[in-house]
Design a protein around this motif. Structure first.
Motif, PDB file in Angstrom:
ATOM      1  N   GLY A  26     -15.693   1.605  53.235  1.00 24.75           N
ATOM      2  CA  GLY A  26     -14.309   1.335  52.878  1.00 24.75           C
ATOM      3  C   GLY A  26     -13.627   2.487  52.170  1.00 24.75           C
ATOM      4  N   ARG A  27     -12.402   2.214  51.685  1.00 26.93           N
ATOM      5  CA  ARG A  27     -11.577   3.255  51.075  1.00 26.93           C
ATOM      6  C   ARG A  27     -11.235   2.995  49.615  1.00 26.93           C
ATOM      7  N   ASN A  28     -11.405   1.766  49.137  1.00 25.43           N
ATOM      8  CA  ASN A  28     -10.873   1.441  47.812  1.00 25.43           C
ATOM      9  C   ASN A  28     -11.939   1.320  46.723  1.00 25.43           C
ATOM     10  N   HIS A  54     -12.499  -5.056  56.005  1.00 25.13           N
ATOM     11  CA  HIS A  54     -12.600  -3.609  56.114  1.00 25.13           C
ATOM     12  C   HIS A  54     -11.241  -2.980  56.384  1.00 25.13           C
ATOM     13  N   GLY A  57      -9.325  -2.166  53.426  1.00 25.28           N
ATOM     14  CA  GLY A  57      -9.809  -1.092  52.577  1.00 25.28           C
ATOM     15  C   GLY A  57     -11.144  -1.326  51.921  1.00 25.28           C
ATOM     16  N   SER A  59     -15.173  -1.887  51.482  1.00 27.74           N
ATOM     17  CA  SER A  59     -16.471  -1.711  52.133  1.00 27.74           C
ATOM     18  C   SER A  59     -17.065  -3.103  52.370  1.00 27.74           C
ATOM     19  N   GLU A 100     -19.690   5.257  48.656  1.00 30.72           N
ATOM     20  CA  GLU A 100     -18.268   5.028  48.405  1.00 30.72           C
ATOM     21  C   GLU A 100     -18.012   3.816  47.511  1.00 30.72           C
TER      22      GLU A 100
END
Length: 319
Positions: A26-28, A54, A57, A59, A100
């Motif tokens: 993910g991104r957050n 996902h 954002g 994972s 991440e």
């Protein structure tokens, strides 16, 4: 159905047994660890929610319990509550190591039998920051007699006999005696409730997952009837979202509603429909409620901490 092309297959060890999972990076910084319902593998049991989580954002780590799907362990299709709870602990620990992921922002999500596990996993694992129990089997002793109204007495006797015979055979190392996850009243199946018949349509439309064996060891089906995980709800200290369906005949909503009220930070969402409605007509409602919950408890709380860290940091550069 939205399934991310970015997911990758990963492996972790639980009590010496290899468990296999899908990892969606993910991104957050937050992560949702996901477990499917009883004897359901990770793809049919989590894909409809893992993909949208996902996309938002997060994972995601969606795993197969030992003895199921791609994970190791024998005999196959045997569910043992203690083992599955150990797999939850191992999955949460593994999620915390993903590059991440912020280890302080891990949530857990489960449906049906796994939804029941959520009460115990969240109560016993301080690392969990938020938990979602979707249509949880909160009290097997409450659900079993109600489900039994939709089964013929002769078939119920045959089912019980098969379960006892399988349990004895297990003591001598014999292969499991399998029963179908769902079937019409009169068949030797774990679920014969009207909404239990929706399982294949909800989780496996068009036979999308042909490798999913829709069977369970008869001994395990007997164990499920005695499982009462909602008794641990009062010990869940993290935010807990309990999602129930008003017409659920497979996991009646009453015990789950009471569990949500006992949890110190419990939240309750009621949806129309039967046991599989979150995968069918109530999917968007369930998804919206769960994403809102995850954002509030995994993302919104992180923003003030981030701003506080920035303000406390020494400032450099020319005025």
């Amino acid at each position: 159905m939205r399934v991310s092309a970015q997911r990758e297959k990963v492996r972790f060890i639980s009590d010496g047994t290899e468990c296999v999972a899908w990892h969606y990076p993910g991104r957050n910084g937050a992560c949702v660890v996901m477990g499917a319902g009883g004897a359901v593998t990770k793809e049919p049991g989590t894909d409809p929610f893992a993909g949208p989580f996902h996309e938002a954002g997060f994972s995601v780590l969606a795993f197969d319990y030992r003895r199921l799907g791609e994970s190791g362990g024998r005999p196959r299709q045997v569910l043992r509550m203690g083992e599955q709870l150990a797999d939850w602990r191992a999955a949460i620990r593994f999620a915390a190591t993903l590059p991440e992921v912020d280890p302080e922002r891990i949530a857990i999500w489960g449906f049906s039998l796994s939804g029941g596990h959520i009460f115990r996993a969240a109560a016993g694992e301080p690392r969990v920051a938020a938990a979602i129990a979707q249509m949880p089997l909160a009290d097997g002793l409450n659900a079993t007699p109600k489900a039994g109204r939709h089964q013929r007495p002769s078939a119920m006797l045959r089912f019980t006999g098969r379960g006892l015979l399988d349990a004895v055979g297990g003591l001598f190392g014999r292969p499991p005696l399998l029963v179908s996850l769902a079937g019409e009243p009169g068949t030797i199946s774990m679920l014969t409730t009207p909404d239990g018949q929706d399982g294949d349509r909800a989780l496996n439309p068009g036979n999308r997952y042909p490798d999913w064996p829709q069977v369970i060891a008869a001994r395990s089906a007997l164990r499920i009837t005695l499982y009462r995980p909602s008794r641990h709800a009062s010990r869940v200290r993290c935010p807990l979202l309990v999602v129930v369906c008003e017409q659920d005949q497979t996991a009646p909503p009453g015990p789950a509603i009471r569990a949500a009220r006992r949890a110190p930070r419990g939240e309750l969402v009621r949806l129309p429909g039967g046991h599989y409605a979150p995968f069918l007509d109530a999917h968007e409602q369930a998804l919206d409620a769960e994403l809102s919950f995850l954002r509030r408890h995994l993302l919104d709380r992180a923003e003030p901490e981030h701003r506080a860290a920035e303000s406390a940091a020494p400032r450099t550069g020319r005025a």
